[in-house]
Motif scaffolding. Structure first.
Motif, mmCIF file in Angstrom:
data_model
loop_
_atom_site.group_PDB
_atom_site.id
_atom_site.type_symbol
_atom_site.label_atom_id
_atom_site.label_comp_id
_atom_site.label_asym_id
_atom_site.label_seq_id
_atom_site.Cartn_x
_atom_site.Cartn_y
_atom_site.Cartn_z
ATOM 1 N N GLN A 37 13.972 -59.725 25.510
ATOM 2 C CA GLN A 37 14.845 -58.717 26.117
ATOM 3 C C GLN A 37 14.071 -57.442 26.462
ATOM 4 O O GLN A 37 14.286 -56.846 27.524
ATOM 5 C CB GLN A 37 16.004 -58.389 25.179
ATOM 6 C CG GLN A 37 17.027 -59.493 25.093
ATOM 7 C CD GLN A 37 18.089 -59.187 24.059
ATOM 8 O OE1 GLN A 37 17.798 -59.061 22.872
ATOM 9 N NE2 GLN A 37 19.319 -59.026 24.533
ATOM 10 N N ILE A 38 13.195 -57.020 25.568
ATOM 11 C CA ILE A 38 12.385 -55.826 25.845
ATOM 12 C C ILE A 38 11.519 -56.053 27.069
ATOM 13 O O ILE A 38 11.468 -55.212 27.971
ATOM 14 C CB ILE A 38 11.534 -55.450 24.609
ATOM 15 C CG1 ILE A 38 12.431 -54.899 23.497
ATOM 16 C CG2 ILE A 38 10.433 -54.451 24.987
ATOM 17 C CD1 ILE A 38 11.739 -54.732 22.153
ATOM 18 N N CYS A 39 10.847 -57.198 27.113
ATOM 19 C CA CYS A 39 9.980 -57.474 28.266
ATOM 20 C C CYS A 39 10.778 -57.553 29.563
ATOM 21 O O CYS A 39 10.348 -57.034 30.597
ATOM 22 C CB CYS A 39 9.170 -58.741 28.032
ATOM 23 S SG CYS A 39 7.861 -58.530 26.798
ATOM 24 N N ARG A 40 11.961 -58.166 29.528
ATOM 25 C CA ARG A 40 12.800 -58.230 30.735
ATOM 26 C C ARG A 40 13.195 -56.817 31.173
ATOM 27 O O ARG A 40 13.138 -56.485 32.360
ATOM 28 C CB ARG A 40 14.045 -59.080 30.466
ATOM 29 C CG ARG A 40 15.102 -59.049 31.569
ATOM 30 C CD ARG A 40 14.755 -59.847 32.824
ATOM 31 N NE ARG A 40 14.567 -61.246 32.576
ATOM 32 C CZ ARG A 40 15.508 -62.178 32.639
ATOM 33 N NH1 ARG A 40 16.750 -61.843 32.954
ATOM 34 N NH2 ARG A 40 15.224 -63.446 32.408
ATOM 35 N N HIS A 41 13.590 -55.967 30.221
ATOM 36 C CA HIS A 41 13.954 -54.589 30.540
ATOM 37 C C HIS A 41 12.773 -53.866 31.181
ATOM 38 O O HIS A 41 12.942 -53.176 32.200
ATOM 39 C CB HIS A 41 14.410 -53.865 29.268
ATOM 40 C CG HIS A 41 14.567 -52.399 29.438
ATOM 41 N ND1 HIS A 41 15.618 -51.828 30.138
ATOM 42 C CD2 HIS A 41 13.793 -51.364 29.008
ATOM 43 C CE1 HIS A 41 15.486 -50.513 30.126
ATOM 44 N NE2 HIS A 41 14.386 -50.203 29.448
ATOM 45 N N LEU A 42 11.594 -54.019 30.613
ATOM 46 C CA LEU A 42 10.409 -53.343 31.161
ATOM 47 C C LEU A 42 10.135 -53.802 32.587
ATOM 48 O O LEU A 42 9.826 -52.985 33.462
ATOM 49 C CB LEU A 42 9.191 -53.580 30.262
ATOM 50 C CG LEU A 42 9.296 -52.986 28.856
ATOM 51 C CD1 LEU A 42 8.113 -53.425 27.994
ATOM 52 C CD2 LEU A 42 9.408 -51.469 28.898
ATOM 53 N N VAL A 43 10.272 -55.087 32.838
ATOM 54 C CA VAL A 43 10.065 -55.620 34.193
ATOM 55 C C VAL A 43 11.110 -55.050 35.149
ATOM 56 O O VAL A 43 10.774 -54.602 36.255
ATOM 57 C CB VAL A 43 10.101 -57.167 34.182
ATOM 58 C CG1 VAL A 43 10.197 -57.726 35.600
ATOM 59 C CG2 VAL A 43 8.879 -57.725 33.466
ATOM 60 N N LEU A 44 12.365 -55.057 34.739
ATOM 61 C CA LEU A 44 13.433 -54.548 35.609
ATOM 62 C C LEU A 44 13.184 -53.094 36.001
ATOM 63 O O LEU A 44 13.406 -52.707 37.157
ATOM 64 C CB LEU A 44 14.790 -54.659 34.903
ATOM 65 C CG LEU A 44 15.343 -56.066 34.716
ATOM 66 C CD1 LEU A 44 16.565 -56.038 33.801
ATOM 67 C CD2 LEU A 44 15.679 -56.699 36.055
ATOM 68 N N VAL A 45 12.704 -52.307 35.064
ATOM 69 C CA VAL A 45 12.463 -50.882 35.332
ATOM 70 C C VAL A 45 11.193 -50.688 36.145
ATOM 71 O O VAL A 45 11.190 -49.987 37.153
ATOM 72 C CB VAL A 45 12.406 -50.091 34.003
ATOM 73 C CG1 VAL A 45 11.940 -48.666 34.242
ATOM 74 C CG2 VAL A 45 13.763 -50.096 33.315
ATOM 75 N N GLN A 46 10.104 -51.307 35.716
ATOM 76 C CA GLN A 46 8.835 -50.998 36.374
ATOM 77 C C GLN A 46 8.690 -51.632 37.748
ATOM 78 O O GLN A 46 8.007 -51.075 38.610
ATOM 79 C CB GLN A 46 7.650 -51.297 35.466
ATOM 80 C CG GLN A 46 7.392 -52.721 35.148
ATOM 81 C CD GLN A 46 6.407 -52.890 33.996
ATOM 82 O OE1 GLN A 46 6.275 -52.027 33.138
ATOM 83 N NE2 GLN A 46 5.712 -54.006 33.995
ATOM 84 N N ASP A 47 9.345 -52.754 38.016
ATOM 85 C CA ASP A 47 9.253 -53.340 39.356
ATOM 86 C C ASP A 47 9.847 -52.411 40.417
ATOM 87 O O ASP A 47 9.419 -52.433 41.576
ATOM 88 C CB ASP A 47 9.936 -54.702 39.409
ATOM 89 C CG ASP A 47 9.094 -55.807 38.794
ATOM 90 O OD1 ASP A 47 7.954 -55.540 38.345
ATOM 91 O OD2 ASP A 47 9.583 -56.948 38.747
ATOM 92 N N LEU A 48 10.796 -51.584 40.017
ATOM 93 C CA LEU A 48 11.406 -50.658 40.971
ATOM 94 C C LEU A 48 10.462 -49.518 41.357
ATOM 95 O O LEU A 48 10.700 -48.832 42.356
ATOM 96 C CB LEU A 48 12.714 -50.106 40.414
ATOM 97 C CG LEU A 48 13.822 -51.153 40.246
ATOM 98 C CD1 LEU A 48 15.062 -50.517 39.630
ATOM 99 C CD2 LEU A 48 14.153 -51.810 41.566
ATOM 100 N N ALA A 49 9.396 -49.323 40.595
ATOM 101 C CA ALA A 49 8.409 -48.306 40.959
ATOM 102 C C ALA A 49 7.755 -48.656 42.297
ATOM 103 O O ALA A 49 7.325 -47.769 43.028
ATOM 104 C CB ALA A 49 7.343 -48.181 39.869
ATOM 105 N N ILE A 50 7.723 -49.931 42.605
ATOM 106 C CA ILE A 50 7.179 -50.373 43.895
ATOM 107 C C ILE A 50 8.311 -50.580 44.895
ATOM 108 O O ILE A 50 8.238 -50.130 46.029
ATOM 109 C CB ILE A 50 6.360 -51.670 43.736
ATOM 110 C CG1 ILE A 50 5.107 -51.395 42.889
ATOM 111 C CG2 ILE A 50 5.963 -52.233 45.104
ATOM 112 C CD1 ILE A 50 4.316 -52.630 42.518
ATOM 113 N N GLY A 51 9.357 -51.241 44.477
ATOM 114 C CA GLY A 51 10.448 -51.586 45.383
ATOM 115 C C GLY A 51 11.400 -50.451 45.698
ATOM 116 O O GLY A 51 12.130 -50.493 46.674
ATOM 117 N N GLY A 52 11.416 -49.426 44.858
ATOM 118 C CA GLY A 52 12.331 -48.310 45.043
ATOM 119 C C GLY A 52 13.552 -48.444 44.164
ATOM 120 O O GLY A 52 14.073 -49.538 43.965
#
Length: 155
Positions: A37-52
């Motif tokens: 769950q932590i890793c999924r949360h980190l991915v969800l947040v940090q991927d938006l740094a590129i995608g907006g």
């Protein structure tokens, strides 16, 4: 609170190494989320740094100077506040496969580190240089991964 590890990652690759070590050793939860769950949360947040980030998150834009002044130094020092509920879009579901999510986190970090363009303005801190955005994501990873301790550790 004493069960939480004191973590500060020099970069996101160290955070990935920590997640992989937790996966290999087994871990004890000292918070609400599993490693997956932590890793999924980190991915969800940090991927938006590129995608907006979603447009509605810009509602916090007027508060960014205050948040950069008050909250950012605490976050980067490893003393980020606890207990804030995250937006539903960043809430990971139950029952995730830890190994798959650790590898998804590793892939997301690899993508972030390979990114050569500008990053999207952070919802809370605004437009920052790439190294600032990466530092925020490393601190965010430490904030969450500190809630897990390795099986057998006496920390």
């Amino acid at each position: 609170m004493s069960d939480l590890r004191q973590l500060q990652f020099s970069d996101l690759e160290v955070a990935v190494d920590d997640a992989r070590q937790l996966l290999a050793s087994g871990y004890i939860r000292h918070g609400n989320w599993s490693l997956g769950q932590i890793c999924r949360h980190l991915v969800l947040v940090q991927d938006l740094a590129i995608g907006g980030y979603p447009l509605w998150m810009s509602v916090y834009a007027p508060l960014r100077p205050l948040m950069r002044w008050l909250l950012l130094p605490k976050m980067l020092s490893g003393n980020s506040p606890r207990g804030f509920r995250t937006s539903g879009i960043f809430q990971p579901p139950e029952g995730l496969d830890d190994a798959a999510e650790v590898e998804a986190f590793a892939a997301s970090v690899k993508t972030l580190l390979a990114h050569t363009g500008d990053f999207a303005p952070h919802p809370g801190f605004g437009k920052l240089p790439p190294e600032g955005i990466l530092e925020i994501h490393a601190a965010h990873a430490a904030h969450h991964l500190r809630h897990l301790s390795r099986q057998g550790d006496t920390e």
